[in-house]
Design a protein around this motif. Sequence first.
Motif, short mmCIF file in Angstrom:
data_model
loop_
_atom_site.label_atom_id
_atom_site.label_comp_id
_atom_site.label_asym_id
_atom_site.label_seq_id
_atom_site.Cartn_x
_atom_site.Cartn_y
_atom_site.Cartn_z
N GLN A 488 0.88 -1.08 0.03
CA GLN A 488 0.01 -0.03 -0.03
C GLN A 488 0.87 1.35 -0.01
O GLN A 488 1.40 1.59 1.04
CB GLN A 488 -0.83 0.19 1.40
N GLY A 489 0.90 1.91 -1.14
CA GLY A 489 1.80 3.19 -1.10
C GLY A 489 1.54 3.99 -0.27
O GLY A 489 2.42 5.05 -0.10
N ILE A 490 0.33 4.24 0.27
CA ILE A 490 -0.03 5.56 0.88
C ILE A 490 0.79 5.43 2.32
O ILE A 490 0.95 6.45 2.97
CB ILE A 490 -1.38 5.43 1.45
N PHE A 491 1.07 3.89 2.68
CA PHE A 491 2.06 3.98 3.95
C PHE A 491 3.45 4.42 3.78
O PHE A 491 4.14 4.28 4.66
CB PHE A 491 1.86 2.49 4.38
N HIS A 492 3.86 4.55 2.57
CA HIS A 492 5.29 4.85 2.05
C HIS A 492 5.56 5.64 1.17
O HIS A 492 5.79 5.53 -0.31
CB HIS A 492 6.06 3.58 1.93
N LEU A 493 4.76 7.11 1.20
CA LEU A 493 5.08 7.95 0.10
C LEU A 493 6.53 8.68 -0.11
O LEU A 493 6.97 8.37 1.03
CB LEU A 493 3.95 9.08 0.55
N GLU A 494 6.55 9.22 -1.34
CA GLU A 494 7.92 9.73 -1.48
C GLU A 494 8.03 11.15 -1.04
O GLU A 494 9.09 11.62 -1.14
CB GLU A 494 8.27 9.57 -2.85
N ARG A 495 6.92 11.69 -0.31
CA ARG A 495 6.98 12.95 -0.12
C ARG A 495 6.16 13.15 1.45
O ARG A 495 5.38 12.14 1.68
CB ARG A 495 6.04 14.01 -0.98
N GLU A 496 6.32 13.95 2.13
CA GLU A 496 5.55 14.12 3.36
C GLU A 496 4.28 14.70 3.23
O GLU A 496 4.07 15.56 2.44
CB GLU A 496 6.39 15.29 4.38
N CYS A 497 3.41 14.08 4.20
CA CYS A 497 1.83 14.38 3.84
C CYS A 497 1.80 15.95 4.25
O CYS A 497 2.39 16.24 5.24
CB CYS A 497 0.95 13.65 4.76
#
Length: 611
Positions: A488-497
């Motif tokens: 699940q990519g939402i748990f390891h995004l390439e940028r900060e939320c």
Amino acid sequence: MTYMDYPFPYGAYSLGQEIDGIRVSFPSEDEDCGVLIYRKGSGRLLKKHAFRPQDRLGSIRYGVIMGYKAEQISYLFYSGDRIFPDRWARAYEIRGKYGTPHSPGDYRALIDTVTYDWGEDVCPKVPYEESICYGMHVRGFTMHNSSGVKARGTFAGIGEKLEYLQQLGITAIELQPVYERIEMESSEALPENRCEYRQPREPKLNYWGYQEGYYYAPKNNYAFGEDAGTELRDLVKALHSRKMEIILQFYFPDHVPTDEILNVLRYWSWSYHVDGFHLMGGSLQIHAIAADPALSDRKLWYYDFPTEQIYGYEKAPVYRNLASYNDGYQQEMRRFLKGDEGILQAAMQRMRCNPRQKGVINYLTDYAGFTMMDMVSYDRKHNEDNGENNRDGNDHNFSWNCGVEGTTRKRQILGLREKQFRNAFTLLMLSQGTPYFFMGDEFGRTQKGNNNPYCQDNAVTWVNWGDLDKKKELYNYVRELIRLRRGQGIFHLERECRLMDYRSFGSPDMSYHGSEAWRPGWEPYNRHIGILLNGAYDREEQEKYWYIAVNMHWESHDFALPRLPKGQIWRKELSTRAGEGTPPQSGAADVQIIRMEPRSITLFCGGKQEH
């Protein structure tokens, strides 16, 4: 001057396969200096070669010695009355079992004549946001009889465990120092703050290896065969074939010059295809190291990097290779885990931290300090076996024993510890940034409360693989958690939320909630929070929502899950409560208000209702 008697680089090198001779160079202020040449294998002295007075450039002495085949000799340097190893050598002829006392004069250098076929080997360059890092000591990882490998305690032994690591979900291994060094150190060689508790000249094993060493050579005693260099290269090549990386730790004392450090890192990058380095030492010129073009595609870990100075405030690197590795995440998340007051906001910031210009290595445990299981089993360190009257090691562990110090048979305590263990791994794997944990943590390895086993080469520091069967449920939970994170990519995004709905998807990329939706309680006494992640910020076609209900309080609390778009419902994905570690197959309901038991985490997935 010809290429044969050129004074750079330092060390000894073959003149070529067709010429029986070597070129030697090293700095010395003594007029009487040179090389002692020995017969390889026997140690018989063949020649004492003194440099001529004219063979010098400043204080650099150099010369050519003819009549010897490079692959048949070993050597030492001498300067005046002092005999010492070539610290630029690529290999050494050193005998004796691991932990055998040695002096510098025992390290007769070998001239590297080995060629290695790398084939189509390529460094995987796994992005930080997709990495799962696993720290280990080469010897400790497979030395225990239970490891089931042939080449116990070696590079080859790690190679035998690669299938296990890949099945666990690991993308990178980090090795404690693997360069050649003297294992048994006297108190004279130790920093003052570690010597004051010992008798003078007491020999002590430096098992971890954080000391100055012979930086260009892999450690002989970490090899199963005769050739440590080839064995390590085989391991690197095998890792890369599985799209896995290898990070090496290097400790540099303050007196090691920056240009020497750069030469070491460049050499290991070129000759061993190493993917990155964890740099250790308090006064490194980290700006110069980070800016070196030869290392721009190698991962570099350090306590922190001044990225604004390196890149400027707006520019992002082409390859994000730098990463901060410090105790900030560990200390604040441990405090949150055990229920300290006033730490909620700091913990949430740590969980979402994911800078644009550098990576962040998140860990609750590493080589130093308690293991993951000891972190929930001990309040205090128990380092008596180190021989320093329990005065070594960190006194501030931010740990909690769950009611009893150390070993217990009380089921209630053991159950709470296992839940806290699952809580710890869940917080780690659901944090942005790069998760890291140490060998054996995935199935509850213990060091019996020793938080500084730097001198222990025994069951304290060796992974007991028999515990894997005993703690299979914990291992399976960790493996499923890693699988969930990677899937699940939402748990390891390439940028900060950003905590904003900046793409008009109907809700922010990340938002916080409490007993009422959209209204978190940030008061200092609060120890619970709901975290909502909008899957569309991973991929626009991703319609899933994720809600992490975290209650680190010793009391139960209500959580309000935000209402989902029409046609979607909430399903429980996992829970840290015993027996709820895997997703349920049926019985999903449109949950809106849930009651969370003390010290627990539950993950909900929101999506279309299945028919």
